[in-house]
Design an enzyme around this catalytic site. Structure first.
Site, PDB file in Angstrom:
ATOM      1  N   SER A 222       0.816  -1.210   0.000  1.00 35.27           N
ATOM      2  CA  SER A 222       0.000   0.000   0.000  1.00 35.27           C
ATOM      3  C   SER A 222       0.851   1.262   0.000  1.00 35.27           C
ATOM      4  O   SER A 222       2.025   1.245   0.383  1.00 35.27           O
ATOM      5  CB  SER A 222      -0.906   0.015   1.230  1.00 35.27           C
ATOM      6  OG  SER A 222      -0.140   0.188   2.415  1.00 35.27           O
ATOM      7  N   GLU A 245       6.880  -0.534  -4.584  1.00 39.27           N
ATOM      8  CA  GLU A 245       5.709  -0.421  -5.461  1.00 39.27           C
ATOM      9  C   GLU A 245       4.515  -0.163  -4.554  1.00 39.27           C
ATOM     10  O   GLU A 245       4.157  -1.017  -3.741  1.00 39.27           O
ATOM     11  CB  GLU A 245       5.513  -1.701  -6.270  1.00 39.27           C
ATOM     12  CG  GLU A 245       4.306  -1.651  -7.194  1.00 39.27           C
ATOM     13  CD  GLU A 245       3.958  -3.017  -7.757  1.00 39.27           C
ATOM     14  OE1 GLU A 245       2.746  -3.331  -7.836  1.00 39.27           O
ATOM     15  OE2 GLU A 245       4.875  -3.779  -8.092  1.00 39.27           O
ATOM     16  N   CYS A 282      -2.233  -5.328  -9.102  1.00 37.65           N
ATOM     17  CA  CYS A 282      -1.712  -3.968  -8.992  1.00 37.65           C
ATOM     18  C   CYS A 282      -1.869  -3.190 -10.292  1.00 37.65           C
ATOM     19  O   CYS A 282      -1.779  -1.960 -10.295  1.00 37.65           O
ATOM     20  CB  CYS A 282      -0.252  -3.990  -8.560  1.00 37.65           C
ATOM     21  SG  CYS A 282       0.791  -5.072  -9.573  1.00 37.65           S
TER      22      CYS A 282
END
Length: 509
Positions: A222, A245, A282
């Site tokens: 997150s 990421e 994602c």
């Protein structure tokens, strides 16, 4: 730091299944890092390293049935999806073994002295060396490919860096099983098992990024969690690289001409992409700019039919489910937002896919609709209906960095007629991967792949997928006027290891 029990939880019921371990104390984190640090020398030989990676892949495949069963019990992702993901993970390990064998990643450059240059050039020899121990933070949504044996671990080991993995709380039992497999692979090649460490617990993750012997970190998760660790990595007495990421909206632009040409096909494709894996990818398309008018209506109708025929699914844990239900409710309650298919709770433990529509003009300037420009993890997307190209540009100009950006063009636009090139130029600054007439879900493991993007998609310009992911865990060093007998073999004139290099300005393969 109190040692709390770590439980394996069934996401289908929310019930605890078994106690797996206890959360690591600060002392246990220290022990894991020091064991990894002590194993550095065992990874120095590239031949041993490549063999280790291949053995790891072989042993993971040999334990496939047990690993897939354990992964499904903790994630509810299903045996088909998990079997494919494990195969991808093993392929990735072998791909990095090949990169290690080839040696081009070392970036060897040798320049002999040149007194005629301005200024004169001394004897210079450059290559890349491993950073040291890498902290890896596992992702929830890919229990193999972005977890203990995933891309961060594989690329770090390939670079010659031991790893300490912070297990994700959604699959702790699987994490223990996989770590044991990797350690068995290491032992077969005389590498200390501490080369792959594993710790559990939130506080352990904080201690890990702060440990003075940790030289770099890789994270997938997150924005909130990743930013906290990113800041901690930068605040250390000796800051370290943090390759995180964090989050991505993955915008899609559908031109009016593309909608006129194949609205039904695009709507069906969008439905498949946004609901794949219960929307837990994602690179899920979270914002779609589609035209108003008849052609856009056809697209929305097709999307409605396809999403309505998609079953409810189980998210990775109940916290994610609660966040999804609350998030889509907040978005659906905004003025001028409609829900052709209402997303939300599908049952006591499931969620139902859906999508929202909104006039693009509502997103073109700062206001109460800004939450629609934030990622909502789960099977939902926002379709913003635009009136003209100016609205598309206005919305795109407000977007943060993304992993991907997609445009759907008509046949004529693909052939160079229209403004396809202009749209690509607008999308390129927003993302690390730009797609034409495709869908972003699915990240191929390939040399040319780039899985990253401007912040907050990632905290660096590197990729976490593909061969160049190895570059994150290396640093260049140059030896100047160093006697041949003292040089590492990689930098000697006679090239005893047969490595590709640039020698006095010319490439030698």
């Amino acid at each position: 730091m109190a040692a709390a029990p770590v439980w394996s939880v069934d996401p289908r019921t929310g019930k605890q299944r078994e106690q797996v371990a206890v959360e690591a104390t600060a002392e246990e984190v220290d022990q894991a890092v020091r064991a990894a640090y002590a194993a550095r020398g065992a990874l120095a030989d590239r031949t041993v390293r490549a063999a280790f990676l291949r053995t790891a892949a072989d042993l993971l495949e040999g334990a496939k049935d047990q690993l897939v069963e354990a992964a499904d019990a903790e994630t509810a992702l299903g045996p088909v999806r998990l079997t494919g993901e494990l195969a991808r993970t093993c392929y990735q390990l072998r791909a990095f073994a090949g990169i290690v064998d080839e040696g081009a990643y070392l970036g060897i450059v040798i320049d002999h002295p040149d007194d005629t240059a301005t200024p004169p050039v001394p004897d210079l020899r450059r290559y890349k060396v491993p950073l040291g121990v890498v902290a890896v933070y596992s992702a929830s949504n890919f229990p193999f490919a972005f977890s203990v044996p995933g891309g961060d671990t594989a690329s770090a080991l390939a670079a010659g860096c031991p790893v300490v993995v912070k297990a994700h709380p959604d699959h702790p039992a699987l994490s223990e099983l996989v770590a044991a497999v990797l350690r068995r692979a290491a032992a077969q090649h005389g590498i200390p098992e501490g080369v792959v460490g594993l710790v559990h617990g939130f506080e352990a993750g904080v201690e890990l990024v702060k440990h003075p012997l940790v030289a770099a970190a890789g994270f997938t998760g997150s924005v909130r969690g990743g930013r906290a660790l990113f800041d901690a990595a930068a605040a250390r007495p000796v800051p370290i690289p943090f390759h995180g990421e964090l989050g991505s909206l993955n915008p899609v632009v559908i031109t009016e001409a593309a909608a006129a040409e194949r609205a039904e096909q695009i709507g069906t494709g969008l439905a498949g992409s946004m609901t794949l894996g219960v929307g837990q990818f994602c690179v899920k398309p979270g914002l779609v700019l589609a035209p108003s008018g008849t052609e856009g209506d056809r697209l929305v109708k097709s999307l409605t039919e396809a999403v309505s025929n998609t079953d409810a699914g189980v998210l990775l844990d109940h916290r994610m489910r609660d966040n999804f239900v609350a998030g889509v409710r907040e978005r659906a309650e905004l003025p001028d937002v409609d829900a052709p298919v209402t997303p939300g709770a599908g049952g006591e433990h499931t969620v139902a896919p859906g999508f929202l529509t909104v006039p693009a003009a509502k997103l073109a300037a700062e206001g109460e609709h800004d939450v629609l420009l934030e990622e909502c993890f789960g099977p939902v997307t926002v379709v913003a209906r635009y009136e003209d190209e100016a609205e598309v540009t206005a919305v795109l100009s407000r977007l943060p960095g993304n992993l991907t950006a997609t445009v759907h063009l008509s046949s004529d636009e693909v052939a160079g007629q229209g403004n396809g090139a202009e749209i690509l130029a607008e999308l390129t600054p927003l993302a690390g991967r730009v797609l034409v007439n495709g869908w972003p879900t699915g990240v191929a493991v390939a040399p040319a792949q780039h899985h990253g993007g401007p912040y907050p998609a990632t905290t660096s310009t590197s990729t976490s997928v593909g061969g160049t992911a190895i570059e994150r865990w290396l640093r260049p060093v140059t030896y100047q006027t160093t006697p041949e007998a003292l040089l590492p073999p990689e930098l000697r004139d006679d090239n005893p290891l047969g490595l590709p290099r640039r020698f006095n300005g010319r490439m030698e393969i």
